[in-house]
Enzyme design. Structure first.
Site, PDB file in Angstrom:
ATOM      1  N   LYS A  50      66.695 109.809  14.580  1.00 40.87           N
ATOM      2  CA  LYS A  50      65.673 109.650  13.542  1.00 40.87           C
ATOM      3  C   LYS A  50      65.777 108.265  12.906  1.00 40.87           C
ATOM      4  O   LYS A  50      64.770 107.599  12.656  1.00 40.87           O
ATOM      5  CB  LYS A  50      65.820 110.758  12.487  1.00 40.87           C
ATOM      6  CG  LYS A  50      65.328 112.109  13.004  1.00 40.87           C
ATOM      7  CD  LYS A  50      65.759 113.302  12.165  1.00 40.87           C
ATOM      8  CE  LYS A  50      65.378 114.589  12.902  1.00 40.87           C
ATOM      9  NZ  LYS A  50      65.892 115.810  12.275  1.00 40.87           N
ATOM     10  N   GLN A  94      68.892 117.814   7.212  1.00 38.66           N
ATOM     11  CA  GLN A  94      69.129 118.276   8.585  1.00 38.66           C
ATOM     12  C   GLN A  94      69.711 119.683   8.573  1.00 38.66           C
ATOM     13  O   GLN A  94      70.679 119.963   7.873  1.00 38.66           O
ATOM     14  CB  GLN A  94      70.074 117.289   9.304  1.00 38.66           C
ATOM     15  CG  GLN A  94      70.294 117.568  10.774  1.00 38.66           C
ATOM     16  CD  GLN A  94      69.033 117.395  11.622  1.00 38.66           C
ATOM     17  OE1 GLN A  94      68.172 116.567  11.330  1.00 38.66           O
ATOM     18  NE2 GLN A  94      68.906 118.180  12.669  1.00 38.66           N
ATOM     19  N   ASP A 117      59.275 117.745   6.843  1.00 42.15           N
ATOM     20  CA  ASP A 117      59.502 118.795   7.853  1.00 42.15           C
ATOM     21  C   ASP A 117      58.434 119.890   7.773  1.00 42.15           C
ATOM     22  O   ASP A 117      58.302 120.690   8.697  1.00 42.15           O
ATOM     23  CB  ASP A 117      60.857 119.487   7.590  1.00 42.15           C
ATOM     24  CG  ASP A 117      62.005 118.879   8.375  1.00 42.15           C
ATOM     25  OD1 ASP A 117      61.782 118.456   9.510  1.00 42.15           O
ATOM     26  OD2 ASP A 117      63.131 118.855   7.836  1.00 42.15           O
TER      27      ASP A 117
HETATM   28  N1  GUN Z   1      67.423 120.934  12.927  1.00 43.14           N
HETATM   29  C1  GUN Z   1      66.866 121.109  14.155  1.00 43.14           C
HETATM   30  N2  GUN Z   1      65.573 120.712  14.134  1.00 43.14           N
HETATM   31  C2  GUN Z   1      65.314 120.292  12.890  1.00 43.14           C
HETATM   32  C3  GUN Z   1      64.156 119.752  12.258  1.00 43.14           C
HETATM   33  O1  GUN Z   1      63.073 119.598  12.838  1.00 43.14           O
HETATM   34  N3  GUN Z   1      64.305 119.419  10.941  1.00 43.14           N
HETATM   35  C4  GUN Z   1      65.457 119.606  10.272  1.00 43.14           C
HETATM   36  N4  GUN Z   1      65.492 119.259   8.984  1.00 43.14           N
HETATM   37  N5  GUN Z   1      66.550 120.090  10.823  1.00 43.14           N
HETATM   38  C5  GUN Z   1      66.476 120.433  12.129  1.00 43.14           C
END
Ligand code: GUN
Length: 280
Positions: A50, A94, A117
């Site tokens: 990211k 996350q 998200d």
């Molecule tokens: N963990 C696995 N996929 C995601 C996601 O798309 N967003 C977040 N915040 N955590 C994750």
């Protein structure tokens, strides 16, 4: 017949380039805060990816790494600080969090206009009624991949395997918004293979390696594989048994290089959207 490969890497690169060009053209100041708690190796890889995507697009990324034993208060205080920081347009915590932390409480603390998200209840509700600012990144990425085939979702039999809040349920909604006839399958579904083999568009979000076999797939179907499973050998594999399904499907996404890179590209898009909403 051999399926055409849907190249998520190339499509995600194109989305990121669009985002980069837009930020440059409009001289936007965009910031994304990424919060990671503990040292889960998979989460570390995602967070690093990211950050790299942010760099590429010209988005400032701020990383906050908290120890695995941090208190919920500490984490909530950090979220409050980021909610009030005008240089932060998007906040991503996350997941999964260590088990002593209440994920739901943490997500609900994120300001909905910074919830890139789209996990906050109010954003989930907006998706349900089709009046949304942010689409959840993984389902939105899957829709982009489906669009890239040129196949119109309207009237198609769409089957989603998996009913998680993050992927399965919102995926079903997005397909429904485009007038697909949508079935959601899960662990209690009877005759799973038979249901799946009716699908013109099959989305696998089960989290079990090689779960979808050729007998579950209609000839010529679009098969979207959301799974990222790490095998004991260390290699990655999807929820779809690629070798045999790719002989039968019309289109298929590989793992890696399918849905994974799209999730990050859609996160970049959501962060720019957040910046625009907040500057209004
Ligand atoms: N963990 C696995 N996929 C995601 C996601 O798309 N967003 C977040 N915040 N955590 C994750």
């Amino acid at each position: 017949m051999s399926a055409k490969i849907i190249d998520g890497k190339a499509i995600s690169a194109a989305v990121k380039e669009q985002v980069r060009a837009e930020i440059e053209r409009d001289k936007l100041n965009v910031g994304l805060a990424v919060v990671i708690v503990g040292d889960d190796p998979a989460s570390r890889v995602y967070v690093n990816n990211k950050k790299k995507a942010c760099e590429l697009c010209g988005i400032k990324s701020f990383e906050y790494a908290l120890p695995a034993d941090c208190s919920e208060e500490q984490l909530l205080e950090l979220v409050d600080t980021l909610n009030n920081d005008s240089s932060v347009n998007g906040i991503l915590v996350q997941l999964p969090l260590p088990s002593h932390l209440d994920e739901k409480r943490v997500i609900e603390r994120i300001s909905p206009i910074k919830d890139v998200d789209a996990f906050h209840e109010s954003n989930v509700g907006k998706i349900m009624i089709g009046n949304y600012s942010f689409l959840p990144c993984t389902p939105a990425g899957c829709m982009e991949l489906i669009h890239s085939t040129g196949i119109d979702v309207a009237g198609k039999e769409c089957v989603v395997i998996g009913r998680s809040n993050i992927v399965g349920k919102p995926m079903a909604m997005l397909l429904l918004h485009e007038n697909g006839t949508v079935t959601v399958c899960h662990s209690k579904t009877k005759n799973l293979a038979e249901v799946c083999s009716r699908a013109d568009i099959l989305v696998a979000a089960v989290g079990r390696p090689n779960f979808v076999t050729a007998d579950m797939v209609k000839e010529g179907a679009v098969v979207i594989d959301v799974g990222i499973n790490r095998l004991e050998t260390g290699s990655l594999c999807g929820d779809v048994k690629f070798d045999e399904v790719s002989e039968k499907a019309g289109w298929i996404t590989p793992v890696p290089g399918g849905v994974g890179p799209m999730t990050i590209a859609m996160l970049m898009r959501n962060t720019v959207t957040a910046c625009r909403i907040q500057s209004k």
